[in-house]
Design a protein around this motif. Sequence first.
Motif, mmCIF file in Angstrom:
data_model
loop_
_atom_site.group_PDB
_atom_site.id
_atom_site.type_symbol
_atom_site.label_atom_id
_atom_site.label_comp_id
_atom_site.label_asym_id
_atom_site.label_seq_id
_atom_site.Cartn_x
_atom_site.Cartn_y
_atom_site.Cartn_z
ATOM 1 N N VAL A 181 38.455 4.846 31.196
ATOM 2 C CA VAL A 181 38.872 4.745 29.805
ATOM 3 C C VAL A 181 38.943 3.286 29.359
ATOM 4 C CG1 VAL A 181 40.163 6.927 29.745
ATOM 5 C CG2 VAL A 181 41.293 4.859 30.540
ATOM 6 N N CYS A 182 38.903 3.096 28.065
ATOM 7 C CA CYS A 182 39.090 1.784 27.443
ATOM 8 C C CYS A 182 40.430 1.867 26.718
ATOM 9 C CB CYS A 182 37.954 1.518 26.464
ATOM 10 S SG CYS A 182 38.068 -0.076 25.646
ATOM 11 N N CYS A 183 41.390 1.031 27.134
ATOM 12 C CA CYS A 183 42.750 1.133 26.601
ATOM 13 C C CYS A 183 43.130 -0.099 25.787
ATOM 14 C CB CYS A 183 43.746 1.303 27.744
ATOM 15 S SG CYS A 183 43.412 2.737 28.791
ATOM 16 N N GLU A 184 43.935 0.117 24.759
ATOM 17 C CA GLU A 184 44.393 -0.961 23.890
ATOM 18 C C GLU A 184 45.541 -1.754 24.487
ATOM 19 O OE1 GLU A 184 45.302 0.374 19.946
ATOM 20 O OE2 GLU A 184 43.464 1.530 19.807
ATOM 21 N N ASN A 185 46.450 -1.086 25.209
ATOM 22 C CA ASN A 185 47.647 -1.756 25.714
ATOM 23 C C ASN A 185 47.843 -1.422 27.187
ATOM 24 O OD1 ASN A 185 50.205 -2.707 26.335
ATOM 25 N ND2 ASN A 185 51.115 -2.009 24.422
ATOM 26 N N ASN A 186 47.657 -2.430 28.038
ATOM 27 C CA ASN A 186 47.790 -2.248 29.483
ATOM 28 C C ASN A 186 48.919 -3.100 30.044
ATOM 29 O OD1 ASN A 186 45.335 -0.672 29.577
ATOM 30 N ND2 ASN A 186 44.274 -2.590 29.234
ATOM 31 N N SER A 187 49.956 -3.333 29.275
ATOM 32 C CA SER A 187 50.995 -4.273 29.681
ATOM 33 C C SER A 187 52.168 -3.624 30.416
ATOM 34 C CB SER A 187 51.509 -5.031 28.452
ATOM 35 O OG SER A 187 52.060 -4.128 27.516
ATOM 36 N N PHE A 188 51.921 -2.504 31.079
ATOM 37 C CA PHE A 188 53.000 -1.805 31.763
ATOM 38 C C PHE A 188 52.756 -1.695 33.262
ATOM 39 C CE2 PHE A 188 52.939 -0.396 27.366
ATOM 40 C CZ PHE A 188 54.251 -0.663 26.986
ATOM 41 N N ILE A 207 51.436 3.022 32.944
ATOM 42 C CA ILE A 207 50.800 3.675 31.796
ATOM 43 C C ILE A 207 49.921 2.667 31.069
ATOM 44 C CG2 ILE A 207 52.646 5.357 31.430
ATOM 45 C CD1 ILE A 207 53.533 3.612 29.011
ATOM 46 N N SER A 208 48.943 3.172 30.364
ATOM 47 C CA SER A 208 48.116 2.390 29.451
ATOM 48 C C SER A 208 48.038 3.188 28.157
ATOM 49 C CB SER A 208 46.722 2.168 30.026
ATOM 50 O OG SER A 208 46.783 1.322 31.154
ATOM 51 N N ILE A 209 48.208 2.514 27.040
ATOM 52 C CA ILE A 209 48.301 3.204 25.747
ATOM 53 C C ILE A 209 47.022 3.029 24.944
ATOM 54 C CG2 ILE A 209 49.597 3.277 23.569
ATOM 55 C CD1 ILE A 209 52.035 2.292 25.175
ATOM 56 N N GLY A 210 46.654 4.089 24.230
ATOM 57 C CA GLY A 210 45.481 4.058 23.365
ATOM 58 C C GLY A 210 44.191 4.099 24.162
ATOM 59 N N CYS A 211 44.092 5.030 25.101
ATOM 60 C CA CYS A 211 42.938 5.102 26.007
ATOM 61 C C CYS A 211 41.882 6.077 25.508
ATOM 62 C CB CYS A 211 43.401 5.543 27.395
ATOM 63 S SG CYS A 211 44.561 4.386 28.149
ATOM 64 N N LEU A 212 40.680 5.568 25.364
ATOM 65 C CA LEU A 212 39.546 6.414 24.969
ATOM 66 C C LEU A 212 38.534 6.459 26.101
ATOM 67 C CD1 LEU A 212 39.100 5.087 21.323
ATOM 68 C CD2 LEU A 212 40.297 7.150 22.079
#
Length: 112
Positions: free
Chosen positions: A92-99, A103-108
């Motif tokens: 996936v390509c994720c917008e927010n990987n700062s965790f 978790i990674s948020i906004g993954c397409l």
Amino acid sequence: MFAKLTAVFTTLAILAVVTSATPNDAPPADTCTTGSLQCCESVESADSAAVAPILAALSVVLQDLNVPVGLTCSAVTAVGVGGSDECSANTVCCENNSFGGLISIGCLPVEL
């Protein structure tokens, strides 16, 4: 006879154009412009039973609960070099990987 033959060829030509214009479900990995390429064990909606408690524990509030969230993610590096770009789960390509990979948020989804 000629009219039927013309109708068949016209139908086949239209079908060929429509089929070739239909996009794939996942874009190629090199189109990941919103963040980094990740390999996640699973990708679920932010309001799912698996994701919601994690977001709450991290005090993450999302305005859109339909945002796809990747769980247990790691970075995919060197796409196309040897076998290092393999992901046996969800690429996936994720917008927010700062965790920290939790978790990674906004993954397409993307295709390697």
